[in-house]
Design an enzyme around this catalytic site. Sequence first.
Site, PDB file in Angstrom:
ATOM      1  CG  ASP A  66      -5.133  -6.477  -5.653  1.00  0.00           C
ATOM      2  OD1 ASP A  66      -5.335  -7.706  -6.176  1.00  0.00           O
ATOM      3  OD2 ASP A  66      -4.772  -6.229  -4.763  1.00  0.00           O
ATOM      4  NE  ARG A  93      -7.717   6.695   8.293  1.00  0.00           N
ATOM      5  CZ  ARG A  93      -7.804   5.766   7.267  1.00  0.00           C
ATOM      6  NH1 ARG A  93      -8.511   5.313   6.645  1.00  0.00           N
ATOM      7  NH2 ARG A  93      -6.172   6.338   6.273  1.00  0.00           N
ATOM      8  CE1 TYR A 144      -4.088   2.157   0.373  1.00  0.00           C
ATOM      9  CE2 TYR A 144      -3.294   2.647   2.888  1.00  0.00           C
ATOM     10  CZ  TYR A 144      -4.427   2.562   1.107  1.00  0.00           C
ATOM     11  OH  TYR A 144      -5.461   3.042   2.041  1.00  0.00           O
ATOM     12  CB  SER A 159      -5.042 -10.938  -8.891  1.00  0.00           C
ATOM     13  OG  SER A 159      -5.388  -9.519  -7.419  1.00  0.00           O
ATOM     14  CG  HIS A 189      -3.909   4.408  -3.430  1.00  0.00           C
ATOM     15  ND1 HIS A 189      -5.859   4.481  -4.688  1.00  0.00           N
ATOM     16  CD2 HIS A 189      -4.131   3.026  -3.180  1.00  0.00           C
ATOM     17  CE1 HIS A 189      -6.291   3.262  -3.676  1.00  0.00           C
ATOM     18  NE2 HIS A 189      -5.373   2.410  -2.263  1.00  0.00           N
ATOM     19  CD  GLU A 248      -1.560  -3.393  -7.045  1.00  0.00           C
ATOM     20  OE1 GLU A 248      -1.028  -3.429  -6.051  1.00  0.00           O
ATOM     21  OE2 GLU A 248      -3.053  -3.241  -6.149  1.00  0.00           O
ATOM     22  CE  LYS A 261      -7.379  -5.398  -2.531  1.00  0.00           C
ATOM     23  NZ  LYS A 261      -7.025  -3.896  -3.679  1.00  0.00           N
ATOM     24  CB  THR A 285      -3.965   1.877  -6.033  1.00  0.00           C
ATOM     25  OG1 THR A 285      -5.149   0.390  -5.334  1.00  0.00           O
ATOM     26  CG2 THR A 285      -4.799   2.830  -6.891  1.00  0.00           C
TER      27      THR A 285
END
Length: 415
Positions: A233, A142, A128, A257, A133, A201, A253, A349
């Site tokens: 992904d 959030r 990540y 992929s 991203h 990705e 997920k 990403t």
Amino acid sequence: MKSFVNYDSTSDFSIHNIPFGVAVFNQEYIACCTRIGDQVIDLATLYDYGFFDEIEGIDENVFEAYTLNEFIELGKPVTTAVRLKIQAILGEDSKLAEDHKTLEECFFSIDQVKMMMPVHVPNYTDFYSSIEHATNVGKMFRGEENALLPNWKHIPVGYHGRASSIVVSGTDIIRPKGQMKPADLDAPIFGPCKQLDFELEMAFIVNQHTEMGESISTSQAEDAIFGMVLFNDWSARDIQSWEYVPLGPFLGKNFGSSVSPWVVTLEALEPFRTTSPTQEPKVLDYLQFEGNKNFDIHLEVYLQPENGDQNLISESNYKFMYWNMAQQLAHHTINGCNVEVGDMYASGTISGSNRKSFGSMLELSWRGTNPLTLKKGEERKFIEDNDTIIMKGFGEKEGIRVGFGEVSGKILPAN
């Protein structure tokens, strides 16, 4: 460098590249291969004809295989020597240009072969590592003040994904089903995903085994990385947002992929090295590194409705990555986690700083509040049934072009 094989100047597969893959030839047999322009070269037959005899470390025909794993495991001294030998025999003054028997038996047009998964993937990890991203997603879920969680700038965040559902480009993906909880309902519902997404990705592939308890440092990491592929992904956002607390991604997920069939070596990407983004605060000692560890690889995403045109919906770049491959592998193994040949490590990403460079529909449509408009006036908040997503990537500098081809996948309706 020039080759006796003619190819277009915009080809991803120039003599500067020499990628590796696995193909079905003449619908009869499977072997490891390379590519120049639109010509796919059967490496197993080249080996039988003695083209690699002088390379130390190859004691048997490792190209006569269904995956690249055995070849990759020979390590950089061998795989780099093979790549350089292929470049030499493809050169404009090569005697191979007049060897009509070898040309006839080893060279095939790309439309004469079927590309396979290039490697067997024992384990798969998804990072990540794009700060743009991570910030975008954090803002959506959030708010502006808590966009990045406290650990994000200290560790390359990642999770272990499902290796069994990684498939080669061109494989259809069936829309997943699962639990979702719409904001206006008090309880979850079950059904087909309504917010299906791609994630732009790239992934690197490891060439060695380590023992439990061993670690790979940032200075050792590139010796352990054979090469890279494009990686999509696929993500079910509505399933993911309901399930991810407290343990992270699962059914949202693991349904699929997609990877490009050609593995491009780090050696081929050498001309495109570039500086990394400044990391503040300073990272811990085991994550520090020397030299340029990022790569300037231009990335594109296209959405194609059924029987429709391709729509360019994103242009990004791998150089935006906050955490680089060396740091990812060093962090992954610092606790003694052992790695295996063929392990695949996806970047997460890849997004840039503006909407045009966002690497997911989640960002491009800002969670569905700002739909994309396609060429014929159609709108997309997320991916619909029978849409095809196509990703492309290449580096280009001073007349040298090295690319990955593409990774594509079509979404079929849920079972």
